[in-house]
Design an enzyme around this catalytic site. Structure first.
Site, short mmCIF file in Angstrom:
data_model
loop_
_atom_site.label_atom_id
_atom_site.label_comp_id
_atom_site.label_asym_id
_atom_site.label_seq_id
_atom_site.Cartn_x
_atom_site.Cartn_y
_atom_site.Cartn_z
N SER A 1 35.69 45.90 48.71
CA SER A 1 35.47 45.31 47.34
C SER A 1 33.87 45.00 47.17
CB SER A 1 36.17 44.05 47.34
OG SER A 1 35.78 43.31 46.22
N TYR B 1 38.73 35.33 50.71
CA TYR B 1 39.13 36.52 50.47
C TYR B 1 38.04 37.79 50.83
CZ TYR B 1 39.75 40.81 47.45
OH TYR B 1 39.86 41.92 46.73
P1 NAD Z 1 47.67 44.25 43.51
O1 NAD Z 1 48.34 43.06 43.70
O2 NAD Z 1 48.37 45.44 42.78
O3 NAD Z 1 47.88 44.93 45.00
C1 NAD Z 1 47.79 44.10 46.33
C2 NAD Z 1 49.12 44.37 46.98
O4 NAD Z 1 48.99 43.96 48.48
C3 NAD Z 1 50.54 43.75 46.50
O5 NAD Z 1 50.96 44.79 45.43
C4 NAD Z 1 51.24 43.39 47.69
O6 NAD Z 1 52.18 44.68 47.70
C5 NAD Z 1 50.21 43.73 48.75
N1 NAD Z 1 50.17 42.52 49.91
C6 NAD Z 1 49.65 41.23 49.68
N2 NAD Z 1 49.92 40.73 50.58
C7 NAD Z 1 50.92 41.26 51.40
C8 NAD Z 1 51.70 40.82 52.63
N3 NAD Z 1 51.49 39.75 53.16
N4 NAD Z 1 52.46 41.88 52.93
C9 NAD Z 1 52.69 43.06 52.37
N5 NAD Z 1 51.95 43.45 51.27
C10 NAD Z 1 51.03 42.38 50.78
O7 NAD Z 1 46.36 44.34 43.49
P2 NAD Z 1 44.90 45.28 43.51
O8 NAD Z 1 43.87 44.75 42.87
O9 NAD Z 1 45.49 46.84 43.29
O10 NAD Z 1 44.75 45.29 45.05
C11 NAD Z 1 44.71 46.49 45.91
C12 NAD Z 1 43.30 46.32 46.67
O11 NAD Z 1 42.26 46.46 45.90
C13 NAD Z 1 43.49 45.12 47.48
O12 NAD Z 1 42.75 45.55 49.00
C14 NAD Z 1 42.20 44.25 46.78
O13 NAD Z 1 41.42 43.47 47.95
C15 NAD Z 1 41.20 45.50 46.51
N6 NAD Z 1 40.39 45.11 45.28
C16 NAD Z 1 40.83 44.85 44.08
C17 NAD Z 1 39.99 44.55 43.01
C18 NAD Z 1 40.40 44.07 41.86
O14 NAD Z 1 39.48 43.85 41.01
N7 NAD Z 1 41.63 44.31 41.30
C19 NAD Z 1 38.59 44.48 43.39
C20 NAD Z 1 38.07 44.93 44.57
C21 NAD Z 1 39.07 45.12 45.51
#
Ligand code: NAD
Ligand code: MG
Length: 294
Positions: A186, A199
């Site tokens: 991220s 986080y």
């Molecule tokens: P999202 O909520 O759609 O996806 C995150 C997923 O993590 C969830 O759907 C869930 O299935 C899984 N998860 C969390 N804890 C878990 C556990 N204990 N066991 C099993 N599964 C678990 O959100 P997203 O934003 O698409 O996140 C995906 C990735 O992108 C993450 O690594 C997040 O850190 C990263 N990210 C997101 C952003 C943003 O702005 N959305 C920015 C930078 C990085």
């Protein structure tokens, strides 16, 4: 007639109204819903015959990657939390509609046994594994470090860092030369926001583990890279991922003037998994709407 698309307006601003879901949140209950590429992503056989496992593949970025991988010709397994079944069903259907094998792997990755199980079940169902995307993460904000419960710190480390280590370790014996591992980092790993600093630590760990492991695995023909997304509209955000004022001003974080959609990440993950990235190792690809990374 111009064929140019202005990235500022290629996707609309999200303009999210204030909203709150219980963690982990659902794509299908967001206002507006996110664009995971269901209508738009077109594949081109870039991952034909590949076998992929994506943690957190039910929603957001992971869902967009799962749909893209399937449309590029890969069989795709997605892991997710049991309460995310409605999102997972949508992605499983999209994988199958692309003519590929899909595998649904509900369960909590805070447990070592679940981390090992998702790898074993993927290998059993697909006859192997050659793309691993460590994408699952938990992000719950707190006013201050003093108010962050030890249990939440622990759950965040387990969900984000331990799971990536454990799933990768379980996958390694199955990965042949030509395989790829991708970590989701991220922009937070470079610019930590105080409400989610715990986080952010885990995202810096993804970045660092990716570069460390790349050095171990490159001589074995296995490529390891990371993607660092900027502000992307996904269920993680309205399910205690951000304070209200950050959420409702979500478009303002990126210099591009709008938040990103999950489908805008798909190309980066396809590239890093495919042979087009045959000389790319230990890289963190920033997809941040102009937020600058080192
Ligand atoms: P999202 O909520 O759609 O996806 C995150 C997923 O993590 C969830 O759907 C869930 O299935 C899984 N998860 C969390 N804890 C878990 C556990 N204990 N066991 C099993 N599964 C678990 O959100 P997203 O934003 O698409 O996140 C995906 C990735 O992108 C993450 O690594 C997040 O850190 C990263 N990210 C997101 C952003 C943003 O702005 N959305 C920015 C930078 C990085
Ligand atoms: Mg989800």
């Amino acid at each position: 007639m111009t064929s140019l698309n202005d990235p500022r307006t290629l996707f609309p601003k999200v303009n999210p109204p204030n909203q709150l879901q219980e963690h982990p949140g659902l794509d299908v209950e967001m206002t507006p819903t996110a664009d995971i590429g269901l209508e738009t992503y077109k594949g081109n056989d870039r991952l034909k015959g590949r076998k992929a496992l994506i943690t957190g593949g039910d929603s957001g970025i992971g869902a967009a990657v799962a749909i893209a991988y399937a449309r590029e010709g890969a069989d795709v397994a997605i892991s997710y939390l049991p309460e995310e079944e409605p999102d997972a069903e949508r992605v499983i259907k999209a994988i199958e509609d692309a003519g590929q094998q899909a595998l649904a792997l509900p369960g909590d990755l805070q447990e070592l046994a679940q981390c090992e199980k998702i790898v074993e079940e993927t290998v059993k169902a697909f006859g192997g594994l050659d793309i691993l995307v460590n994408n699952a993460s938990r992000q719950i904000w707190f006013e201050s470090l003093a108010e962050l419960p030890d249990e939440e710190f622990d759950a965040t480390m387990k969900s984000n860092v331990y799971s990536a280590f454990r799933v990768t370790k379980a996958a390694l014996p199955h990965l042949e030369p030509g395989s790829a591992i991708i970590f989701t980092s991220s922009v937070e790993s470079y610019q930590p926001s105080p409400p989610v600093m715990h986080y952010s630590m885990t995202k810096a760990a993804m970045n660092n583990l990716s570069k460390g492991l790349a050095q171990e695995l490159t001589p074995k023909g296995i490529r390891v890279n990371a993607v660092a997304p900027g502000p992307i509209w996904t269920p993680l955000q309205p399910s205690h991922g951000q304070p209200e004022e950050t959420l409702t001003n979500f478009d303002d974080m990126a210099p591009l003037g709008r938040a990103g959609q999950p489908v805008e990440l798909a190309g980066a993950y396809v590239f890093l998994a495919s042979d087009e990235a045959s000389y790319v190792m230990g890289e963190t690809l920033a997809v941040t709407g102009g937020m600058i990374t080192p």
